[in-house]
Design a protein around this motif. Structure first.
Motif, mmCIF file in Angstrom:
data_model
loop_
_atom_site.group_PDB
_atom_site.id
_atom_site.type_symbol
_atom_site.label_atom_id
_atom_site.label_comp_id
_atom_site.label_asym_id
_atom_site.label_seq_id
_atom_site.Cartn_x
_atom_site.Cartn_y
_atom_site.Cartn_z
ATOM 1 N N LEU A 89 0.810 -1.217 0.000
ATOM 2 C CA LEU A 89 0.000 0.000 0.000
ATOM 3 C C LEU A 89 0.844 1.269 0.000
ATOM 4 O O LEU A 89 0.548 2.232 -0.714
ATOM 5 C CB LEU A 89 -0.935 -0.006 1.215
ATOM 6 C CG LEU A 89 -1.930 1.149 1.346
ATOM 7 C CD1 LEU A 89 -2.866 1.185 0.140
ATOM 8 C CD2 LEU A 89 -2.740 1.001 2.635
ATOM 9 N N PHE A 90 1.906 1.288 0.803
ATOM 10 C CA PHE A 90 2.696 2.511 0.982
ATOM 11 C C PHE A 90 4.042 2.490 0.268
ATOM 12 O O PHE A 90 4.769 3.486 0.301
ATOM 13 C CB PHE A 90 2.942 2.744 2.480
ATOM 14 C CG PHE A 90 1.701 2.871 3.301
ATOM 15 C CD1 PHE A 90 0.911 4.014 3.231
ATOM 16 C CD2 PHE A 90 1.295 1.841 4.140
ATOM 17 C CE1 PHE A 90 -0.246 4.134 3.986
ATOM 18 C CE2 PHE A 90 0.141 1.947 4.901
ATOM 19 C CZ PHE A 90 -0.634 3.100 4.821
ATOM 20 N N GLY A 91 4.390 1.387 -0.393
ATOM 21 C CA GLY A 91 5.728 1.248 -0.958
ATOM 22 C C GLY A 91 6.605 0.497 0.034
ATOM 23 O O GLY A 91 6.389 0.578 1.242
ATOM 24 N N TRP A 92 7.619 -0.219 -0.481
ATOM 25 C CA TRP A 92 8.314 -1.157 0.406
ATOM 26 C C TRP A 92 9.063 -0.480 1.536
ATOM 27 O O TRP A 92 9.019 -0.932 2.682
ATOM 28 C CB TRP A 92 9.243 -2.072 -0.403
ATOM 29 C CG TRP A 92 10.583 -1.508 -0.727
ATOM 30 C CD1 TRP A 92 10.955 -0.853 -1.854
ATOM 31 C CD2 TRP A 92 11.741 -1.576 0.101
ATOM 32 N NE1 TRP A 92 12.274 -0.487 -1.787
ATOM 33 C CE2 TRP A 92 12.798 -0.926 -0.603
ATOM 34 C CE3 TRP A 92 12.014 -2.107 1.358
ATOM 35 C CZ2 TRP A 92 14.080 -0.800 -0.080
ATOM 36 C CZ3 TRP A 92 13.295 -1.982 1.888
ATOM 37 C CH2 TRP A 92 14.310 -1.337 1.170
ATOM 38 N N TRP A 93 9.753 0.662 1.278
ATOM 39 C CA TRP A 93 10.548 1.239 2.363
ATOM 40 C C TRP A 93 9.695 2.025 3.351
ATOM 41 O O TRP A 93 9.936 1.988 4.560
ATOM 42 C CB TRP A 93 11.698 2.085 1.811
ATOM 43 C CG TRP A 93 11.309 3.360 1.115
ATOM 44 C CD1 TRP A 93 11.055 3.536 -0.205
ATOM 45 C CD2 TRP A 93 11.162 4.649 1.727
ATOM 46 N NE1 TRP A 93 10.745 4.848 -0.477
ATOM 47 C CE2 TRP A 93 10.807 5.558 0.692
ATOM 48 C CE3 TRP A 93 11.288 5.127 3.029
ATOM 49 C CZ2 TRP A 93 10.578 6.899 0.931
ATOM 50 C CZ3 TRP A 93 11.067 6.476 3.284
ATOM 51 C CH2 TRP A 93 10.717 7.350 2.244
ATOM 52 N N ARG A 94 8.655 2.699 2.865
ATOM 53 C CA ARG A 94 7.734 3.359 3.796
ATOM 54 C C ARG A 94 6.964 2.312 4.598
ATOM 55 O O ARG A 94 6.738 2.474 5.809
ATOM 56 C CB ARG A 94 6.758 4.251 3.029
ATOM 57 C CG ARG A 94 7.390 5.477 2.400
ATOM 58 C CD ARG A 94 6.319 6.377 1.801
ATOM 59 N NE ARG A 94 6.883 7.534 1.117
ATOM 60 C CZ ARG A 94 7.245 7.569 -0.146
ATOM 61 N NH1 ARG A 94 7.099 6.477 -0.907
ATOM 62 N NH2 ARG A 94 7.756 8.652 -0.680
ATOM 63 N N GLY A 95 6.555 1.242 3.912
ATOM 64 C CA GLY A 95 5.860 0.164 4.605
ATOM 65 C C GLY A 95 6.745 -0.493 5.650
ATOM 66 O O GLY A 95 6.277 -0.868 6.737
ATOM 67 N N ALA A 96 8.044 -0.638 5.330
ATOM 68 C CA ALA A 96 8.979 -1.242 6.285
ATOM 69 C C ALA A 96 9.113 -0.383 7.539
ATOM 70 O O ALA A 96 9.123 -0.899 8.664
ATOM 71 C CB ALA A 96 10.339 -1.435 5.631
#
Length: 228
Positions: A89-96
């Motif tokens: 939903l937020f992109g991999w690094w923001r989600g991480a």
């Protein structure tokens, strides 16, 4: 003085739990919402969670944060589904970042629940056998137990947090070990989750099995060395 603070904190927390319990039984919408959230985790499909979080628009990140804390307290709920959903939903690094920070908040809450309420409360929130297994793990690996447990994806993240709260370990030692130990898995799950679609369920299952087997082999080798 410290004992009085612990008793005061325990009283406040128990009162808060009582209010939540009464609200659950007396407010149908709240009860229905809680049961629906549990059912979403039970589907095993991260897209269901992703769509639920996305439906809150500007508050989506906050809802995801609260869901991660909820699954931390309710130990059987799988956190990796929410990690996949966040990355998708937020992109991999923001989600991480979101998954890591909310998991840290959830782990801290579990730690303090155990420290305030004691062993019997932890048994009710988890399971007696699960708690005993983690305590045996702690005895076997000593000071590095928290870090090792966080690196092994097949060991319950939440039960480790509860069990740590029952030991004499300081909160900050627990916090640092948890933060470092959970980072590799969070990055891997988030990176994979950023590319997943609803039709990739079989791939996710295979990846998790492979990931778990690799750590099982490493742990088995370590135990073999210790025995011989």
């Amino acid at each position: 003085m410290k004992k009085n603070k612990m008793q005061f904190g325990r009283s406040i927390f128990l009162a808060f739990l009582l209010i939540l319990l009464l609200a659950f039984f007396l407010i149908p919408k709240l009860r229905g919402g809680a049961l629906y959230i549990v059912s979403m985790f039970a589907t095993g499909d991260f897209t269901v969670l992703r769509d639920f979080v996305a439906s809150y628009g500007a508050y989506a990140a906050l809802i995801s944060f609260l869901l991660m804390i909820l699954q931390s307290v309710a130990a059987p709920l799988p956190a990796f589904l929410l990690t996949f959903a966040n990355a998708n939903l937020f992109g991999w690094w923001r989600g991480a970042i979101l998954s890591w920070s909310s998991a840290m908040a959830g782990a801290s809450l579990c730690f303090f629940i155990a420290r305030l309420l004691g062993r019997e409360a932890v048994v009710k929130l988890t399971s007696r056998s699960g708690l005993q297994n983690i305590e045996e793990f702690f005895k076997r690996h000593g000071r590095m137990s928290i870090l090792i447990a966080r690196l092994l994806p097949f060991i319950s993240f939440d039960i480790v947090s509860y069990a740590a709260g029952l030991t004499s370990i300081s909160f900050w030692s627990f916090f640092v070990a948890t933060g470092i130990g959970q980072l590799p898995a969070t990055i891997i799950y988030s990176y994979v989750g950023g590319f997943l679609t609803g039709g990739a369920k079989l791939f996710v299952t295979g990846l998790l099995i492979l990931f778990a087997l690799s750590f099982l082999i490493m742990l088995g080798r370590q135990l073999y060395k210790e025995r011989h």
